[in-house]
Design a protein around this motif. Structure first.
Motif, PDB file in Angstrom:
ATOM      1  N   SER A   1      33.195 -27.590  55.708  1.00 23.14           N
ATOM      2  CA  SER A   1      33.714 -26.433  56.458  1.00 23.14           C
ATOM      3  C   SER A   1      33.080 -25.122  55.997  1.00 23.14           C
ATOM      4  O   SER A   1      32.824 -24.244  56.826  1.00 23.14           O
ATOM      5  N   THR A   2      32.801 -24.971  54.708  1.00 24.35           N
ATOM      6  CA  THR A   2      32.156 -23.728  54.261  1.00 24.35           C
ATOM      7  C   THR A   2      30.691 -23.685  54.695  1.00 24.35           C
ATOM      8  O   THR A   2      30.165 -22.609  54.979  1.00 24.35           O
TER       9      THR A   2
ATOM     10  N   GLU B   1      28.262 -17.718  60.698  1.00 21.81           N
ATOM     11  CA  GLU B   1      28.013 -16.311  60.371  1.00 21.81           C
ATOM     12  C   GLU B   1      26.564 -15.926  60.684  1.00 21.81           C
ATOM     13  O   GLU B   1      26.301 -14.868  61.246  1.00 21.81           O
TER      14      GLU B   1
ATOM     15  N   GLY C   1      27.121 -24.735  51.791  1.00 25.86           N
ATOM     16  CA  GLY C   1      28.426 -24.475  51.222  1.00 25.86           C
ATOM     17  C   GLY C   1      28.859 -25.608  50.314  1.00 25.86           C
ATOM     18  O   GLY C   1      28.211 -26.647  50.227  1.00 25.86           O
ATOM     19  N   ARG C   2      30.005 -25.419  49.658  1.00 31.53           N
ATOM     20  CA  ARG C   2      30.529 -26.425  48.740  1.00 31.53           C
ATOM     21  C   ARG C   2      31.355 -27.499  49.447  1.00 31.53           C
ATOM     22  O   ARG C   2      31.783 -28.461  48.815  1.00 31.53           O
ATOM     23  N   SER C   3      31.562 -27.320  50.743  1.00 30.11           N
ATOM     24  CA  SER C   3      32.286 -28.305  51.551  1.00 30.11           C
ATOM     25  C   SER C   3      31.696 -28.262  52.959  1.00 30.11           C
ATOM     26  O   SER C   3      30.985 -27.314  53.313  1.00 30.11           O
TER      27      SER C   3
ATOM     28  N   ALA D   1      30.874 -22.626  58.267  1.00 28.81           N
ATOM     29  CA  ALA D   1      31.200 -21.200  58.343  1.00 28.81           C
ATOM     30  C   ALA D   1      29.971 -20.345  58.038  1.00 28.81           C
ATOM     31  O   ALA D   1      29.745 -19.315  58.679  1.00 28.81           O
ATOM     32  N   SER D   2      29.155 -20.778  57.089  1.00 34.35           N
ATOM     33  CA  SER D   2      27.914 -20.064  56.765  1.00 34.35           C
ATOM     34  C   SER D   2      26.958 -20.103  57.958  1.00 34.35           C
ATOM     35  O   SER D   2      26.338 -19.091  58.302  1.00 34.35           O
TER      36      SER D   2
END
Length: 58
Positions: free
Chosen positions: A43-44, A51, A39-41, A47-48
């Motif tokens: 937290s993302t 999922e 992700g770009r951060s 989250a990936s």
């Protein structure tokens, strides 16, 4: 950096690090399988990872 996530009621610690200027990776194991989220951060990326762990553990 460590980020804690919950998958189906189980708390998992993820190792998160910056791969490049705009890419973060989150790595961890859930039920004996290793998953990686991008992700770009931080937290993302987490989250990936979350999922993927939820999808593949069903």
């Amino acid at each position: 950096m460590m980020i804690r996530v919950e998958v189906w009621g189980e708390t998992i610690d993820l190792a998160v690090h910056q791969q490049s200027k705009s890419v973060w990776l989150a790595r961890g194991e859930y039920k004996g399988k290793a998953y990686e989220g991008k992700g770009r951060s931080p937290s993302t990326a987490a989250a990936s990872w979350h999922e993927q762990a939820r999808y593949f553990s069903n």
